[in-house]
Scaffold this motif. Structure first.
Motif, PDB file in Angstrom:
ATOM      1  N   HIS A 253      34.994  38.077  32.854  1.00  0.00           N
ATOM      2  CA  HIS A 253      35.448  36.695  32.714  1.00  0.00           C
ATOM      3  C   HIS A 253      34.621  35.979  31.643  1.00  0.00           C
ATOM      4  N   ALA A 254      35.316  35.198  30.819  1.00  0.00           N
ATOM      5  CA  ALA A 254      34.660  34.462  29.739  1.00  0.00           C
ATOM      6  C   ALA A 254      33.886  33.266  30.286  1.00  0.00           C
ATOM      7  N   THR A 255      32.796  32.920  29.618  1.00  0.00           N
ATOM      8  CA  THR A 255      32.049  31.707  29.966  1.00  0.00           C
ATOM      9  C   THR A 255      32.140  30.673  28.844  1.00  0.00           C
ATOM     10  N   GLN A 256      33.074  30.870  27.935  1.00  0.00           N
ATOM     11  CA  GLN A 256      33.375  29.884  26.889  1.00  0.00           C
ATOM     12  C   GLN A 256      34.882  29.886  26.678  1.00  0.00           C
ATOM     13  N   PRO A 257      35.458  28.737  26.301  1.00  0.00           N
ATOM     14  CA  PRO A 257      36.922  28.633  26.231  1.00  0.00           C
ATOM     15  C   PRO A 257      37.551  29.306  25.027  1.00  0.00           C
ATOM     16  N   PHE A 258      36.759  29.585  23.986  1.00  0.00           N
ATOM     17  CA  PHE A 258      37.342  30.214  22.800  1.00  0.00           C
ATOM     18  C   PHE A 258      36.256  30.882  21.966  1.00  0.00           C
ATOM     19  N   ILE A 259      36.715  31.699  21.008  1.00  0.00           N
ATOM     20  CA  ILE A 259      35.835  32.338  20.032  1.00  0.00           C
ATOM     21  C   ILE A 259      36.199  31.804  18.653  1.00  0.00           C
ATOM     22  N   ARG A 260      35.213  31.359  17.896  1.00  0.00           N
ATOM     23  CA  ARG A 260      35.465  30.818  16.570  1.00  0.00           C
ATOM     24  C   ARG A 260      35.692  31.950  15.558  1.00  0.00           C
ATOM     25  N   THR A 261      36.582  31.691  14.602  1.00  0.00           N
ATOM     26  CA  THR A 261      36.845  32.670  13.544  1.00  0.00           C
ATOM     27  C   THR A 261      36.754  32.036  12.158  1.00  0.00           C
ATOM     28  N   ASP A 262      36.273  30.801  12.055  1.00  0.00           N
ATOM     29  CA  ASP A 262      36.305  30.080  10.782  1.00  0.00           C
ATOM     30  C   ASP A 262      35.280  30.575   9.774  1.00  0.00           C
ATOM     31  N   ASP A 263      34.185  31.177  10.233  1.00  0.00           N
ATOM     32  CA  ASP A 263      33.159  31.692   9.329  1.00  0.00           C
ATOM     33  C   ASP A 263      33.275  33.213   9.292  1.00  0.00           C
ATOM     34  N   MET A 264      33.841  33.758   8.210  1.00  0.00           N
ATOM     35  CA  MET A 264      34.116  35.189   8.142  1.00  0.00           C
ATOM     36  C   MET A 264      32.845  36.034   8.155  1.00  0.00           C
ATOM     37  N   GLU A 265      31.795  35.589   7.472  1.00  0.00           N
ATOM     38  CA  GLU A 265      30.551  36.355   7.448  1.00  0.00           C
ATOM     39  C   GLU A 265      29.948  36.429   8.848  1.00  0.00           C
ATOM     40  N   GLN A 266      29.934  35.299   9.513  1.00  0.00           N
ATOM     41  CA  GLN A 266      29.407  35.254  10.869  1.00  0.00           C
ATOM     42  C   GLN A 266      30.275  36.085  11.815  1.00  0.00           C
ATOM     43  N   LEU A 267      31.590  35.983  11.641  1.00  0.00           N
ATOM     44  CA  LEU A 267      32.515  36.746  12.478  1.00  0.00           C
ATOM     45  C   LEU A 267      32.294  38.246  12.283  1.00  0.00           C
TER      46      LEU A 267
ATOM     47  N   HIS B  77      40.348  29.681  15.790  1.00  0.00           N
ATOM     48  CA  HIS B  77      39.668  30.097  17.011  1.00  0.00           C
ATOM     49  C   HIS B  77      40.652  30.874  17.887  1.00  0.00           C
ATOM     50  N   ILE B  78      40.116  31.708  18.751  1.00  0.00           N
ATOM     51  CA  ILE B  78      40.928  32.494  19.686  1.00  0.00           C
ATOM     52  C   ILE B  78      40.665  31.983  21.097  1.00  0.00           C
ATOM     53  N   PRO B  79      41.661  31.421  21.769  1.00  0.00           N
ATOM     54  CA  PRO B  79      41.474  30.966  23.148  1.00  0.00           C
ATOM     55  C   PRO B  79      41.239  32.152  24.084  1.00  0.00           C
ATOM     56  N   LEU B  80      40.412  31.959  25.092  1.00  0.00           N
ATOM     57  CA  LEU B  80      40.129  33.000  26.074  1.00  0.00           C
ATOM     58  C   LEU B  80      40.795  32.630  27.394  1.00  0.00           C
TER      59      LEU B  80
END
Length: 215
Positions: free
Chosen positions: A111-125, A43-46
């Motif tokens: 400004h972000a409204t979530q603390p991070f972005i997930r990167t674990d699912d490559m197809e979804q990403l 995940h990438i922290p925002l």
């Protein structure tokens, strides 16, 4: 270790792979409070996410939407009445979307409204980064700040490509709610004292690079 010059080149070529590499380097936490977990290195922290501020804008937006008739509550007993209430709610939702206007904004102002972005699912990403347009970025103005209500991946991809600005769908909630006499300005911040996060420690600000990378 990738050089900064090569990083600048790579981010233009493959934002999906770059997102994965950034996540592996900076996605060190596994918890952002008891309410939300994350996979380490996936995940990438925002950096500019602030839970208290986000609760405020979400509460105010909910009350505004409710006042427009988007959340009718009890549908009533009869099927006919349920259909009428649903139709009115759908109409209110359509009218709400019409209130958004096209706007070009600086990424640094969002400004972000979530603390991070997930990167674990490559197809979804890949789908979220590659197949979305500016119409997927929904921005709300609240207390003179601009919040991404939807489209974090799209903004991230634009930043990885080196873009300074993005086109968004924009709603000035400050102006809209000031028109409505019945809107309560005293927001209930029921999450303020629960599971506080030291946001300054969310990100390892190594060489200042993460502030350049992350929304």
């Amino acid at each position: 270790m990738i050089s900064f010059k090569n990083f600048l080149i790579e981010r233009i070529v493959d934002p999906e792979q770059l997102a994965v590499r950034v996540a592996k380097k900076y996605g060190k936490r596994t918890s952002y409070g008891s309410w939300l977990k994350a996979k380490k290195h996936e995940h990438i922290p925002l950096s500019n996410y602030n839970r208290v501020d986000v609760n405020k804008v979400e509460n105010k937006l909910y009350k505004y939407q409710k006042k427009l008739g988007m959340y009718p509550g009890d549908f009533g007993a009869s099927e006919q009445e349920q259909k009428k209430v649903t139709a009115r709610a759908n109409e209110a939702s359509a009218n709400y979307k019409k209130k958004f206007s096209d706007k070009t904004m600086k990424i640094s102002d969002l400004h972000a409204t979530q603390p991070f972005i997930r990167t674990d699912d490559m197809e979804q990403l890949k789908n979220k980064i590659s197949n979305k347009t500016s119409s997927d970025i929904m921005v709300i103005k609240h207390n003179d700040k601009h919040y991404i209500m939807d489209g974090h991946h799209t903004v991230m991809a634009a930043k990885f490509r080196g873009e300074k600005d993005v086109n968004v769908k924009y709603l000035d909630l400050d102006t809209e709610t000031s028109k409505k006499k019945g809107v309560n300005e005293n927001i209930d911040n029921y999450f303020i004292n629960e599971n506080k996060i030291n946001h300054s420690n969310i990100i390892d600000n190594e060489n200042g690079l993460i502030k350049f990378i992350v929304v």
